[in-house]
Structure formats: structure tokens, C-alpha cells
Design a protein around this motif. Sequence first.
Motif, PDB file in Angstrom:
ATOM      1  N   MET A   1       0.818  -1.189   0.000  1.00  0.00           N
ATOM      2  CA  MET A   1       0.000   0.000   0.000  1.00  0.00           C
ATOM      3  C   MET A   1       0.867   1.260   0.000  1.00  0.00           C
ATOM      4  O   MET A   1       0.539   2.214  -0.679  1.00  0.00           O
ATOM      5  CB  MET A   1      -0.915  -0.020   1.216  1.00  0.00           C
ATOM      6  N   TYR A   2       1.966   1.260   0.751  1.00  0.00           N
ATOM      7  CA  TYR A   2       2.821   2.449   0.791  1.00  0.00           C
ATOM      8  C   TYR A   2       3.401   2.750  -0.588  1.00  0.00           C
ATOM      9  O   TYR A   2       3.405   3.905  -1.017  1.00  0.00           O
ATOM     10  CB  TYR A   2       3.947   2.279   1.816  1.00  0.00           C
ATOM     11  N   ASP A   3       3.858   1.718  -1.296  1.00  0.00           N
ATOM     12  CA  ASP A   3       4.413   1.923  -2.645  1.00  0.00           C
ATOM     13  C   ASP A   3       3.385   2.547  -3.578  1.00  0.00           C
ATOM     14  O   ASP A   3       3.724   3.408  -4.392  1.00  0.00           O
ATOM     15  CB  ASP A   3       4.929   0.606  -3.228  1.00  0.00           C
ATOM     16  N   GLU A   4       2.136   2.127  -3.457  1.00  0.00           N
ATOM     17  CA  GLU A   4       1.066   2.700  -4.275  1.00  0.00           C
ATOM     18  C   GLU A   4       0.891   4.184  -3.948  1.00  0.00           C
ATOM     19  O   GLU A   4       0.712   5.010  -4.844  1.00  0.00           O
ATOM     20  CB  GLU A   4      -0.237   1.955  -4.013  1.00  0.00           C
ATOM     21  N   MET A   5       0.972   4.532  -2.665  1.00  0.00           N
ATOM     22  CA  MET A   5       0.835   5.930  -2.252  1.00  0.00           C
ATOM     23  C   MET A   5       2.002   6.770  -2.763  1.00  0.00           C
ATOM     24  O   MET A   5       1.820   7.946  -3.095  1.00  0.00           O
ATOM     25  CB  MET A   5       0.714   6.016  -0.736  1.00  0.00           C
ATOM     26  N   VAL A   6       3.185   6.192  -2.850  1.00  0.00           N
ATOM     27  CA  VAL A   6       4.345   6.902  -3.415  1.00  0.00           C
ATOM     28  C   VAL A   6       4.103   7.133  -4.907  1.00  0.00           C
ATOM     29  O   VAL A   6       4.314   8.228  -5.422  1.00  0.00           O
ATOM     30  CB  VAL A   6       5.657   6.120  -3.176  1.00  0.00           C
ATOM     31  N   ARG A   7       3.642   6.085  -5.597  1.00  0.00           N
ATOM     32  CA  ARG A   7       3.405   6.202  -7.048  1.00  0.00           C
ATOM     33  C   ARG A   7       2.359   7.257  -7.377  1.00  0.00           C
ATOM     34  O   ARG A   7       2.516   8.007  -8.337  1.00  0.00           O
ATOM     35  CB  ARG A   7       2.968   4.858  -7.633  1.00  0.00           C
ATOM     36  N   ASP A   8       1.295   7.336  -6.584  1.00  0.00           N
ATOM     37  CA  ASP A   8       0.234   8.291  -6.926  1.00  0.00           C
ATOM     38  C   ASP A   8       0.434   9.666  -6.270  1.00  0.00           C
ATOM     39  O   ASP A   8      -0.397  10.547  -6.388  1.00  0.00           O
ATOM     40  CB  ASP A   8      -1.148   7.717  -6.640  1.00  0.00           C
ATOM     41  N   GLY A   9       1.551   9.857  -5.568  1.00  0.00           N
ATOM     42  CA  GLY A   9       1.888  11.182  -5.047  1.00  0.00           C
ATOM     43  C   GLY A   9       1.360  11.489  -3.656  1.00  0.00           C
ATOM     44  O   GLY A   9       1.549  12.604  -3.167  1.00  0.00           O
ATOM     45  N   ARG A  10       0.712  10.521  -2.997  1.00  0.00           N
ATOM     46  CA  ARG A  10       0.238  10.781  -1.637  1.00  0.00           C
ATOM     47  C   ARG A  10       1.365  10.713  -0.622  1.00  0.00           C
ATOM     48  O   ARG A  10       1.232  11.216   0.492  1.00  0.00           O
ATOM     49  CB  ARG A  10      -0.869   9.802  -1.249  1.00  0.00           C
ATOM     50  N   MET A  11       2.475  10.090  -0.976  1.00  0.00           N
ATOM     51  CA  MET A  11       3.671  10.026  -0.133  1.00  0.00           C
ATOM     52  C   MET A  11       4.873  10.429  -0.982  1.00  0.00           C
ATOM     53  O   MET A  11       4.850  10.322  -2.206  1.00  0.00           O
ATOM     54  CB  MET A  11       3.876   8.610   0.421  1.00  0.00           C
ATOM     55  N   PRO A  12       5.950  10.910  -0.345  1.00  0.00           N
ATOM     56  CA  PRO A  12       7.105  11.415  -1.092  1.00  0.00           C
ATOM     57  C   PRO A  12       7.925  10.299  -1.742  1.00  0.00           C
ATOM     58  O   PRO A  12       7.892   9.149  -1.315  1.00  0.00           O
ATOM     59  CB  PRO A  12       7.936  12.121  -0.018  1.00  0.00           C
ATOM     60  N   GLN A  13       8.663  10.676  -2.766  1.00  0.00           N
ATOM     61  CA  GLN A  13       9.602   9.763  -3.416  1.00  0.00           C
ATOM     62  C   GLN A  13      10.817   9.570  -2.490  1.00  0.00           C
ATOM     63  O   GLN A  13      11.183  10.474  -1.749  1.00  0.00           O
ATOM     64  CB  GLN A  13      10.088  10.356  -4.751  1.00  0.00           C
TER      65      GLN A  13
END
Length: 52
Positions: A1-13
Motif C-alpha cells: 500500500m505504501y508503494d502505491e501511495m508513493v506512485r500516486d503522489g500521496r507520499m514522497p519519493q
Amino acid sequence: MYDEMVRDGRMPQPKVVNTRILWDRRKIEAFFAALPERGINPAEQDGWEDWQ
């Protein structure tokens, strides 16, 4: 789930240091704080832009 949030911009790269992948804890905290809260209208809440 965290990786998905990184991909869609909800979490930082992450940052890349040699062969290691690292996240800036302060950025994660700011992004997390900008996520909408249950029961609160997202339009009334500060977004990531307000944290920069």
C-alpha cells in the motif's frame, strides 16, 4: 500500500544513496499530515502545498 501511495503522489519519493533507498522522515510526516481525515471535508483541510 505504501508503494502505491508513493506512485500516486500521496507520499514522497525516496532518496537514493549509493545502493540504499531512504525516505526523509520529515517529508513523510508532512505528507501524512496533509492526508484527508475521516469526516473532514478535504477542501477545508491544508494540503501538501501548504507544508512546503
